[in-house]
Design a protein around this motif. Structure first.
Motif, PDB file in Angstrom:
ATOM      1  N   LYS A   1      45.035  38.460  21.377  1.00  0.00           N
ATOM      2  CA  LYS A   1      44.818  37.109  20.865  1.00  0.00           C
ATOM      3  C   LYS A   1      44.865  36.141  22.048  1.00  0.00           C
ATOM      4  O   LYS A   1      45.376  36.494  23.119  1.00  0.00           O
ATOM      5  CB  LYS A   1      45.878  36.750  19.821  1.00  0.00           C
TER       6      LYS A   1
ATOM      7  N   TYR B   1      44.216  38.436  13.362  1.00  0.00           N
ATOM      8  CA  TYR B   1      43.650  39.316  14.386  1.00  0.00           C
ATOM      9  C   TYR B   1      43.853  40.794  14.032  1.00  0.00           C
ATOM     10  O   TYR B   1      43.396  41.666  14.757  1.00  0.00           O
ATOM     11  CB  TYR B   1      44.301  39.039  15.744  1.00  0.00           C
TER      12      TYR B   1
ATOM     13  N   SER C   1      40.330  42.930  16.974  1.00  0.00           N
ATOM     14  CA  SER C   1      41.062  41.758  17.457  1.00  0.00           C
ATOM     15  C   SER C   1      40.268  41.030  18.543  1.00  0.00           C
ATOM     16  O   SER C   1      40.224  39.802  18.577  1.00  0.00           O
ATOM     17  CB  SER C   1      42.430  42.178  18.008  1.00  0.00           C
TER      18      SER C   1
ATOM     19  N   MET D   1      37.551  38.873  16.966  1.00  0.00           N
ATOM     20  CA  MET D   1      38.072  37.600  16.462  1.00  0.00           C
ATOM     21  C   MET D   1      38.319  36.619  17.608  1.00  0.00           C
ATOM     22  O   MET D   1      38.054  35.422  17.494  1.00  0.00           O
ATOM     23  CB  MET D   1      39.370  37.844  15.691  1.00  0.00           C
ATOM     24  N   LEU D   2      38.801  37.142  18.745  1.00  0.00           N
ATOM     25  CA  LEU D   2      39.024  36.284  19.908  1.00  0.00           C
ATOM     26  C   LEU D   2      37.706  35.700  20.405  1.00  0.00           C
ATOM     27  O   LEU D   2      37.630  34.515  20.758  1.00  0.00           O
ATOM     28  CB  LEU D   2      39.711  37.095  21.003  1.00  0.00           C
TER      29      LEU D   2
ATOM     30  N   GLU E   1      36.601  32.867  18.228  1.00  0.00           N
ATOM     31  CA  GLU E   1      37.413  31.672  18.472  1.00  0.00           C
ATOM     32  C   GLU E   1      36.970  30.976  19.751  1.00  0.00           C
ATOM     33  O   GLU E   1      36.969  29.743  19.839  1.00  0.00           O
ATOM     34  CB  GLU E   1      38.888  32.054  18.561  1.00  0.00           C
TER      35      GLU E   1
ATOM     36  N   ASN F   1      40.409  31.558  13.929  1.00  0.00           N
ATOM     37  CA  ASN F   1      39.486  32.287  13.062  1.00  0.00           C
ATOM     38  C   ASN F   1      39.826  32.124  11.590  1.00  0.00           C
ATOM     39  O   ASN F   1      38.980  32.343  10.739  1.00  0.00           O
ATOM     40  CB  ASN F   1      39.471  33.774  13.441  1.00  0.00           C
TER      41      ASN F   1
ATOM     42  N   ASN G   1      44.597  36.646   6.705  1.00  0.00           N
ATOM     43  CA  ASN G   1      43.644  37.748   6.780  1.00  0.00           C
ATOM     44  C   ASN G   1      42.897  37.798   5.453  1.00  0.00           C
ATOM     45  O   ASN G   1      43.490  38.046   4.415  1.00  0.00           O
ATOM     46  CB  ASN G   1      44.375  39.073   7.039  1.00  0.00           C
TER      47      ASN G   1
END
Length: 618
Positions: free
Chosen positions: A431, A472, A493, A496-497, A500, A507, A606
């Motif tokens: 993250k 994440y 993960s 998702m980073l 962002e 996210n 989530n």
């Protein structure tokens, strides 16, 4: 209580015998010296061949050679002559018999010795030795005692300094010596200052008293006023017996308390010590708590504070700065697993995009981690910055080229964890907050407290509970309905980073659509806009920025597919990010299969966490 007394009965008997002979031992432990002008030798030191073991503390044995010089032998058969002992400051001045400390530097290892190098600049420093036929002398520390006049000169330089730009074309590397002090490679080349922390007899000496052993085991010590001449031997015996009985009662009481109050903590401590002993050949530097106080100037400069501890800025030398993370008492009280995990995992990793663990502290109940210092803090600070109030577009203070380089660096670091080590390392907490930036904004992956190790040919791992940060965590970590937990969980993960980084928002935030008439999950909003060929309303300043945004977005959407089998490996993700982006195809829509009704009922942390079958504990 009866069992406890039975347990301590042998100890009581031994103590009684020890007290009976203690008076006779007083005369055996009188102050002495090797030669007429040699340093005075008293507790914690002892002459190994002349005095009983109880006259000294373990590790403080000395000998006298034929020349009546006082000899100290360190691990790996390193022998030094002691010139001076300062019992108040607990320090000694030693010299090399051959007037060339650097020759013994390869064998220096104080990890099993009670002595430590004196001075702040010696912590964690190493030197690389080169022999050179011609070199600019001002760049190095020349070591004349290792040089051969007329053939080559030997130079040493700090191992933490990059050698890329140094004139080494006429030089040959000899060897590297880790954890040695500066005075080894500086004139007069034969003097070494050492000090010790235990036993802490300096307080006794400062008050004009002396220190001595209290038991036959040599590990207990006490202050006392030395008798003048032969007076008071009987009084000394009575005092010794009284003090011994008192210490025995106190010891039994403390043992009883510790047995009932700290059993779990002691088991954790033993577990950590066993791990550190097994890990000794590979471990980073080990510091005492007193070392950390000196490094951080008594914890003066606080960098931040979180749930697991407080981070302070420290300095090992004038050029080398570190970040010292002091673990909170609540974290220490749980168990030693995360501490062992962090130290054990980080010791295996050597990569430009993974933070370096300089050392650690496991001093009693105090535990800390010492990392390299990264001045630009975390990626989170830069990607979640302000937006301009005019059209809601995100202001990227780093620029898209820099963000692309950071994304590449993170991907290379994760790929190394998955493929570059002897065992595959799964991070489980990728993250922005755990991505730190150095002075050149190169990313480094940090915080391996949740990491797991597995074989490279292992397709799945066993999980007893979900781990990671909401938003994440991959779906399979919550439920096996989506597949097995594997390295593909880190890929999720990372995806998702990436999203962002593109959107400049968390996210799990919602995107405002059509003037606030409808709000949707941000990654879903990104997919819909990209699929329809619409703009993201993200500020594009330079030519080519739009391609970078599109490439990062498509790579991120591939990574966040619900099922692990549909996600690419980090090697494939790297190929996406390193390419020109022209050939990238849109991935399947990861949101359509969940159903609109189900997606709208999921919590922000989530979106799929509800309505999933939980993994049972094993």
């Amino acid at each position: 209580m009866d069992n406890l007394l039975k347990k301590h009965l042998p100890f009581v008997c031994l103590l009684v015998v020890a007290l009976a002979h203690h008076g006779r031992g007083l005369t055996d432990c009188q102050e002495t010296r090797c030669g007429r002008h040699g340093p005075k030798i008293r507790y914690p030191f002892r002459l190994k061949d002349r005095q009983p073991a109880t006259c000294g503390y373990p590790g403080f044995d000395l000998t006298c050679n034929e020349m009546q010089q006082t000899v100290l032998e360190l691990p790996n058969s390193v022998k030094l002559y002691i010139q001076k002992i300062d019992y108040t400051s607990q320090s000694i001045v030693t010299v090399d018999p051959n007037v060339c400390l650097a020759r013994q530097a390869r064998n220096f290892n104080l990890s099993t010795s009670p002595f430590r190098y004196q001075g702040l600049s010696t912590f964690g420093v190493g030197y690389v030795f080169f022999n050179c036929s011609a070199v600019e002398r001002n760049l190095f520390n020349q070591v004349p005692c290792l040089s051969t006049p007329g053939f080559y000169d030997v130079y040493a330089f700090n191992s933490l300094i990059s050698i890329d730009n140094l004139p080494l074309s006429s030089c040959t590397k000899m060897y590297t010596s880790l954890l040695i002090p500066d005075e080894v490679v500086n004139p007069p080349f034969n003097t070494l200052h050492l000090n010790w922390t235990e036993p802490g007899c300096g307080a006794c000496e400062a008050q004009g008293q002396r220190c001595r052993s209290t038991t036959n085991s040599s590990i207990g010590y006490e202050c006392y006023v030395p008798p003048k001449g032969n007076q008071g031997r009987r009084k000394i015996m009575i005092a010794v017996i009284v003090v011994g009985v008192f210490l025995l009662l106190v010891g039994v009481g403390v043992s009883f308390y510790m047995y009932h109050s700290n059993r779990i903590e002691m088991e954790n401590q033993a577990k950590i010590e066993k791990f550190l002993a097994d890990y000794k050949a590979m471990k980073p530097a080990r510091y005492s708590y007193a070392d950390l106080k000196r490094i951080t100037n008594n914890f003066k400069d606080k960098l931040g504070e979180g749930a697991y501890g407080t981070v302070f800025k420290g300095r090992l030398s004038r050029e080398i700065h570190v970040a010292v993370k002091i673990l909170t008492s609540s974290t220490v009280a749980k168990n030693g697993d995360e501490f062992i995990n962090e130290v054990g995992t980080m010791g295996r990793i050597h990569h430009v995009n993974v933070i370096r663990l300089v050392g650690y502290c496991a001093d009693g109940f105090r535990r800390a981690l010492v990392y390299e210092f990264l001045p630009n803090e975390s990626l989170e600070k830069f990607i979640f910055s302000a937006t301009d109030g005019g059209n809601g577009s995100h202001i990227h203070s780093l620029g898209w080229e820099r963000l692309h380089e950071i994304a590449l660096g993170i991907a290379k670091g994760i790929e190394y964890l998955h493929q570059g080590c002897d065992q595959r390392i799964l991070h489980f907490d990728i993250k922005p907050h755990n991505i730190l930036l150095d002075h050149d904004f190169n990313p480094k992956i940090a915080d391996f407290g949740l990491a797991k190790l597995c074989a490279k040919d292992q397709s799945a791992i066993t999980m007893t509970a979900a781990r990671g940060t909401m938003g994440y965590i991959a779906p399979e970590v919550f439920s096996r309905n989506f597949g097995n937990v594997s390295y593909k969980s880190d890929v999720y993960s990372f995806g998702m980073l990436l999203l962002e980084m593109v959107g400049g928002r968390k996210n799990n935030e919602e995107a405002d659509v059509n003037g606030g008439l409808r709000q949707v999950y941000f990654p879903e909003w990104v997919y819909e806009h990209l699929d329809k060929g619409e703009e993201f309303r993200i500020r594009i300043k330079e030519e080519g920025d739009a391609k970078i945004v599109r490439k990062l977005t498509i790579a991120g959407l591939w990574c966040i597919q619900w099922y692990p089998a549909d996600r690419p490996s980090m090697t494939a993700v790297l190929q996406m990010l390193e390419g020109d982006g022209e050939g990238l195809s849109m991935p399947p829509n990861p949101f359509s299969s969940a159903g609109d009704g189900k997606m709208e009922g999921v919590a922000k942390g989530n979106r799929i966490a509800l309505e999933l079958e939980a993994i049972s504990e094993e």
